[in-house]
Design a protein around this motif. Sequence first.
Motif, mmCIF file in Angstrom:
data_model
loop_
_atom_site.group_PDB
_atom_site.id
_atom_site.type_symbol
_atom_site.label_atom_id
_atom_site.label_comp_id
_atom_site.label_asym_id
_atom_site.label_seq_id
_atom_site.Cartn_x
_atom_site.Cartn_y
_atom_site.Cartn_z
ATOM 1 N N PRO A 11 -9.104 -15.442 9.187
ATOM 2 C CA PRO A 11 -10.162 -16.345 8.702
ATOM 3 C C PRO A 11 -10.379 -16.272 7.189
ATOM 4 C CG PRO A 11 -10.924 -15.119 10.619
ATOM 5 C CD PRO A 11 -9.624 -14.497 10.184
ATOM 6 N N ARG A 12 -9.895 -15.205 6.567
ATOM 7 C CA ARG A 12 -10.160 -14.992 5.134
ATOM 8 C C ARG A 12 -8.915 -15.042 4.265
ATOM 9 N NH1 ARG A 12 -13.556 -9.531 5.238
ATOM 10 N NH2 ARG A 12 -13.732 -9.952 3.006
ATOM 11 N N ALA A 63 -3.682 -14.806 -7.796
ATOM 12 C CA ALA A 63 -3.409 -13.727 -8.737
ATOM 13 C C ALA A 63 -2.689 -12.617 -7.963
ATOM 14 C CB ALA A 63 -4.714 -13.207 -9.325
ATOM 15 N N PRO A 64 -1.834 -11.854 -8.633
ATOM 16 C CA PRO A 64 -1.078 -10.802 -7.929
ATOM 17 C C PRO A 64 -1.945 -9.832 -7.128
ATOM 18 C CG PRO A 64 -0.207 -11.113 -10.131
ATOM 19 C CD PRO A 64 -1.454 -11.952 -10.038
ATOM 20 N N GLU A 65 -3.143 -9.518 -7.615
ATOM 21 C CA GLU A 65 -4.008 -8.580 -6.883
ATOM 22 C C GLU A 65 -4.624 -9.206 -5.637
ATOM 23 O OE1 GLU A 65 -6.602 -10.559 -10.009
ATOM 24 O OE2 GLU A 65 -4.577 -9.711 -9.983
ATOM 25 N N PHE A 103 -6.492 -1.994 9.804
ATOM 26 C CA PHE A 103 -7.608 -2.673 10.466
ATOM 27 C C PHE A 103 -8.944 -2.038 10.105
ATOM 28 C CE2 PHE A 103 -10.610 -3.053 13.986
ATOM 29 C CZ PHE A 103 -10.675 -4.431 14.123
ATOM 30 N N GLU A 104 -8.987 -0.721 10.137
ATOM 31 C CA GLU A 104 -10.259 -0.016 9.944
ATOM 32 C C GLU A 104 -10.698 0.092 8.495
ATOM 33 O OE1 GLU A 104 -9.702 3.705 12.016
ATOM 34 O OE2 GLU A 104 -10.244 2.789 13.934
ATOM 35 N N GLU A 105 -9.744 0.140 7.537
ATOM 36 C CA GLU A 105 -10.156 0.329 6.153
ATOM 37 C C GLU A 105 -9.381 -0.500 5.138
ATOM 38 O OE1 GLU A 105 -9.616 4.602 6.088
ATOM 39 O OE2 GLU A 105 -7.646 4.408 5.158
ATOM 40 N N GLY A 106 -8.104 -0.658 5.331
ATOM 41 C CA GLY A 106 -7.270 -1.327 4.333
ATOM 42 C C GLY A 106 -7.599 -2.788 4.108
ATOM 43 N N PHE A 111 -9.809 -7.077 0.532
ATOM 44 C CA PHE A 111 -10.740 -8.169 0.251
ATOM 45 C C PHE A 111 -11.783 -7.797 -0.798
ATOM 46 C CE2 PHE A 111 -9.438 -9.615 4.627
ATOM 47 C CZ PHE A 111 -8.736 -10.719 4.186
ATOM 48 N N ALA A 112 -12.124 -6.521 -0.887
ATOM 49 C CA ALA A 112 -13.112 -6.063 -1.874
ATOM 50 C C ALA A 112 -12.495 -5.826 -3.251
ATOM 51 C CB ALA A 112 -13.775 -4.779 -1.379
#
Length: 139
Positions: A11-12, A63-65, A103-106, A111-112
């Motif tokens: 979705p993102r 952007a690459p990031e 899934f849990e952190e990456g 996205f952050a």
Amino acid sequence: WVVKSLEKIRPRADVIVVSQTPVEALVREWQEHKIDHHVNFIAGQEAGTKTEHIQFATNSRYAPEKILMIGDAHGDLKAAKGNNALFLPIVPGHEELSWKRFFEEGAEKFFAGTFAGAYQAELMREFDAALPEKAPWQK
């Protein structure tokens, strides 16, 4: 954790499959496993190299990031580096754990905007440690 991860990011994000497998086989396998709807596009060997796949899909759009290549081989890392993209290694022999960690952190770190740096470096250390210096047939 692969399907859960795809459901979480879809979705993102725009999600594409990049592979050197013929596209017919890729599409058939993704359809057989009923996961093809989790991706925007499936690119096989007919569309070029993995580096070219990423370039074609992202050129002037991100952007690459904002580009994350997920892979389990040095060729995948090379494709990411060829586009200055981030890389999430799926550690051979620890695939389920790698996907669970994504899934849990990456995914949220990506996205952050906090995936690059120390977090990615730690993942790369684990990836490098799991890969042999030479392939079994080169010994």
